[in-house]
Design a protein around this motif. Structure first.
Motif, PDB file in Angstrom:
ATOM      1  N   GLU A  45     -11.302   1.214  -2.254  1.00 45.22           N
ATOM      2  CA  GLU A  45     -10.244   2.130  -1.818  1.00 45.22           C
ATOM      3  C   GLU A  45     -10.016   3.251  -2.831  1.00 45.22           C
ATOM      4  OE1 GLU A  45      -6.874  -0.535  -1.046  1.00 45.22           O
ATOM      5  OE2 GLU A  45      -6.392   0.807   0.606  1.00 45.22           O
TER       6      GLU A  45
ATOM      7  N   LEU B 199      -4.260   0.193  -7.672  1.00 45.40           N
ATOM      8  CA  LEU B 199      -4.065   1.356  -6.799  1.00 45.40           C
ATOM      9  C   LEU B 199      -2.616   1.457  -6.304  1.00 45.40           C
ATOM     10  CD1 LEU B 199      -5.974   3.602  -5.788  1.00 45.40           C
ATOM     11  CD2 LEU B 199      -6.065   2.395  -3.619  1.00 45.40           C
ATOM     12  N   GLU B 200      -1.997   0.293  -6.110  1.00 46.62           N
ATOM     13  CA  GLU B 200      -0.610   0.259  -5.634  1.00 46.62           C
ATOM     14  C   GLU B 200       0.312   1.055  -6.571  1.00 46.62           C
ATOM     15  OE1 GLU B 200       1.530  -0.772  -2.581  1.00 46.62           O
ATOM     16  OE2 GLU B 200      -0.266  -2.006  -2.829  1.00 46.62           O
TER      17      GLU B 200
ATOM     18  N   VAL C  44      -0.300   4.782  -6.498  1.00 51.30           N
ATOM     19  CA  VAL C  44       0.339   5.451  -5.362  1.00 51.30           C
ATOM     20  C   VAL C  44       1.735   5.919  -5.763  1.00 51.30           C
ATOM     21  CG1 VAL C  44       1.378   5.058  -3.087  1.00 51.30           C
ATOM     22  CG2 VAL C  44      -0.958   4.274  -3.546  1.00 51.30           C
TER      23      VAL C  44
ATOM     24  N   CYS D  93     -10.017  13.296  -5.514  1.00 53.08           N
ATOM     25  CA  CYS D  93     -10.199  11.874  -5.217  1.00 53.08           C
ATOM     26  C   CYS D  93      -9.913  11.042  -6.463  1.00 53.08           C
ATOM     27  CB  CYS D  93     -11.647  11.663  -4.751  1.00 53.08           C
ATOM     28  SG  CYS D  93     -11.998   9.963  -4.346  1.00 53.08           S
TER      29      CYS D  93
ATOM     30  N   LEU E 147      -7.588   7.182  -3.531  1.00 50.21           N
ATOM     31  CA  LEU E 147      -6.542   8.091  -3.051  1.00 50.21           C
ATOM     32  C   LEU E 147      -7.180   9.450  -2.806  1.00 50.21           C
ATOM     33  CD1 LEU E 147      -3.573   7.324  -5.481  1.00 50.21           C
ATOM     34  CD2 LEU E 147      -4.062   6.321  -3.238  1.00 50.21           C
TER      35      LEU E 147
ATOM     36  N   ARG F 236     -10.199   7.329  -7.990  1.00 47.81           N
ATOM     37  CA  ARG F 236     -10.872   6.057  -7.734  1.00 47.81           C
ATOM     38  C   ARG F 236     -10.577   5.080  -8.880  1.00 47.81           C
ATOM     39  NH1 ARG F 236     -15.691   5.065  -5.086  1.00 47.81           N
ATOM     40  NH2 ARG F 236     -16.062   7.288  -4.900  1.00 47.81           N
TER      41      ARG F 236
ATOM     42  N   SER G 207      -3.358  10.320   0.783  1.00 46.75           N
ATOM     43  CA  SER G 207      -3.508   9.084   1.542  1.00 46.75           C
ATOM     44  C   SER G 207      -4.375   8.092   0.794  1.00 46.75           C
ATOM     45  CB  SER G 207      -4.077   9.335   2.933  1.00 46.75           C
ATOM     46  OG  SER G 207      -4.790  10.520   2.993  1.00 46.75           O
ATOM     47  N   ARG G 208      -4.107   6.861   1.113  1.00 45.62           N
ATOM     48  CA  ARG G 208      -4.925   5.754   0.642  1.00 45.62           C
ATOM     49  C   ARG G 208      -6.063   5.626   1.620  1.00 45.62           C
ATOM     50  NH1 ARG G 208      -1.755   0.628  -1.636  1.00 45.62           N
ATOM     51  NH2 ARG G 208      -3.702  -0.460  -1.977  1.00 45.62           N
TER      52      ARG G 208
ATOM     53  N   TYR H  36     -14.747   8.420   4.694  1.00 40.40           N
ATOM     54  CA  TYR H  36     -13.431   7.931   4.273  1.00 40.40           C
ATOM     55  C   TYR H  36     -12.575   7.683   5.502  1.00 40.40           C
ATOM     56  CZ  TYR H  36     -14.834   9.766  -0.276  1.00 40.40           C
ATOM     57  OH  TYR H  36     -15.508  10.012  -1.430  1.00 40.40           O
TER      58      TYR H  36
ATOM     59  N   HIS I 283      -8.637   6.684   6.814  1.00 33.98           N
ATOM     60  CA  HIS I 283      -7.234   6.412   6.458  1.00 33.98           C
ATOM     61  C   HIS I 283      -6.311   6.499   7.655  1.00 33.98           C
ATOM     62  CE1 HIS I 283      -6.606  10.835   5.897  1.00 33.98           C
ATOM     63  NE2 HIS I 283      -7.828  10.789   5.419  1.00 33.98           N
TER      64      HIS I 283
END
Ligand code: ATP
Ligand code: MG
Length: 394
Positions: A3, A59-60, A63, A50, A5, A52, A76-77, A160, A162
């Motif tokens: 995943e 990742l949480e 965000v 992006c 962003l 990564r 977006s994730r 990608y 989302h």
């Protein structure tokens, strides 16, 4: 699961030839913001940044932090998958399972920036839409007001997927609009003013006036807490704490009481201007709002302004208190601002402040005492430190 962003920048898109350097500042700010959360690879391609996570990076939490970086309109994730129709169909059904199960309607939005991909966008939309209808038969397609928009982007390196776009903090990347010095009190307004100018891309420094023993250490600590909260958005802030007691006592002893607040404001401006000049900071920021108190009538502001020879930004000038409070709550400064410690402004407050001072009256009153040595002493006594960006701000 692979995943990332995907970040769409906001007004940066309008910046024409400067766009590249704006994006570079934005990437630097994102990198800086995520530093403590682990290792992230941050790249830019086709007007999208992006992010990564590498290894254990979370990742949480990323965000949450990216949501506070100015200059981002939306992000977006997204799941990274192969540029292969079957893989896209299979992964979309699994990755977006929760959202698709809950929704009644959806649509697919395909963007194909890699033109060598064998399916054109409308075909891809049809193919993926069909597959999702098969996997979730309760769904209906609604191209105008879908509950879920499934986006598939075919880019040079990968595909990608989302579901939802998250709102970004808006504005411009901090540092792309120069720097200004925020006159910060412990009140509700000035931290909000700083936040708003940082949102327009300004890097902040901040100045606070203290009058011990009339003001306490706790009042100063409160201001530092407020700046830490603002730094959660604005980045590191150079903080100047100015000893103001002697100036206030001189005002009390030598100047007409009704002009006390305005004269104090002008002397604050003069000190801020000197430091701004020395440090190469081209503008000041205050939390003034028209008509809020006696020192914020148009004539009082004109008299204060005349003491400053560079722009003074007053982003709250046309706002109601309730609007300001709403922002203060959102950026989490409100609860700190209402702690009841004395500020230097509340020391020796005149009983009947003049609401319509003419500049002439004010300048005459100021000239009745030679403040110059005290101004110099105050500037020499400034304590300077850096308020570090609050990384874990929620
Ligand atoms: P705030 O909520 O920001 O304190 P306020 O509505 O209480 O604002 P005033 O106290 O009249 O208004 O102050 C007007 C502005 O002057 C503040 O917004 C701030 O920019 C500046 N100011 C006031 N007190 C100080 C201080 N002690 N140090 C630095 N700046 C100050
Ligand atoms: Mg105040």
């Amino acid at each position: 699961m692979n995943e990332v962003l995907l970040i769409k920048n906001g007004e940066i898109a309008l910046k024409g030839l400067n766009r590249g350097s704006f994006e570079d500042v934005l990437m630097k700010n994102i990198r800086w913001r995520l530093k403590k959360l682990g290792k992230f690879e941050i790249t830019k391609a086709q007007s999208t940044i992006c992010v990564r996570p590498v290894g254990e990076a979370d990742l949480e939490e990323a965000v949450e932090q990216v949501g506070k970086v100015f200059g981002i309109a939306a992000f977006s994730r997204a799941l990274v998958t192969e540029k292969d129709l079957d893989a896209i169909k299979r992964d979309a059904a699994v990755y977006l399972k929760d959202a698709l199960q809950k929704a009644k309607t959806f649509k697919v939005n395909a963007k194909r920036s890699d033109k060598t991909f064998p399916f054109k966008s409308p075909e891809l939309q049809q193919e993926l839409g069909g597959a999702l209808l098969e996997a979730y038969p309760h769904l209906k397609v609604d191209v105008h007001h879908p509950e879920v928009t499934v986006t598939v982007e075919i880019r040079d390196t990968a595909a990608y997927l989302h579901g939802a776009q998250l709102p970004g903090a808006g504005g411009l990347p901090v540092g792309t609009s120069g720097e200004a010095m925020l006159l910060v009190s412990g009140g509700i307004d000035s931290p909000v003013a700083g936040y708003l100018m940082a949102r327009r891309g300004m890097k902040l420094s901040a100045m606070h006036f203290v009058s011990p023993p009339y003001t306490s250490d706790r009042a100063l600590a409160k201001v530092e807490t407020l700046l830490e909260k603002v730094s959660g958005y604005a980045g590191d802030i150079t903080f100047y704490c100015v000893p103001f007691t002697k100036i206030q006592e001189a005002l009390r002893d030598h100047c007409p009481e009704e002009l006390f607040t305005i004269l104090m404001r002008r002397l604050m401006m003069k000190i801020a201007i000197r430091v701004a000049e020395r440090e190469g900071v081209p503008a000041l920021i205050t939390g003034e709002s028209l008509g809020q108190v006696a020192s914020q009538t148009v004539l009082a502001l004109a008299a204060t302004n005349a003491a400053a020879d560079r722009p003074v930004f007053r982003p709250l000038i046309g706002m109601d208190k309730s609007d300001i409070v709403q922002i203060a709550r959102r950026i989490d400064t409100f609860e700190t601002s209402i702690l009841p410690y004395e500020d230097c402004c509340t020391v020796f407050t005149p009983k009947r402040p003049k609401t319509r001072p003419t500049l002439n009256q004010v300048e005459k009153a100021e000239a009745s005492f030679d403040f110059e040595p005290l101004l110099e002493e105050a500037v020499a006594g400034i304590e300077r430190k850096t308020i570090k960006m609050e990384q874990a701000a929620g």
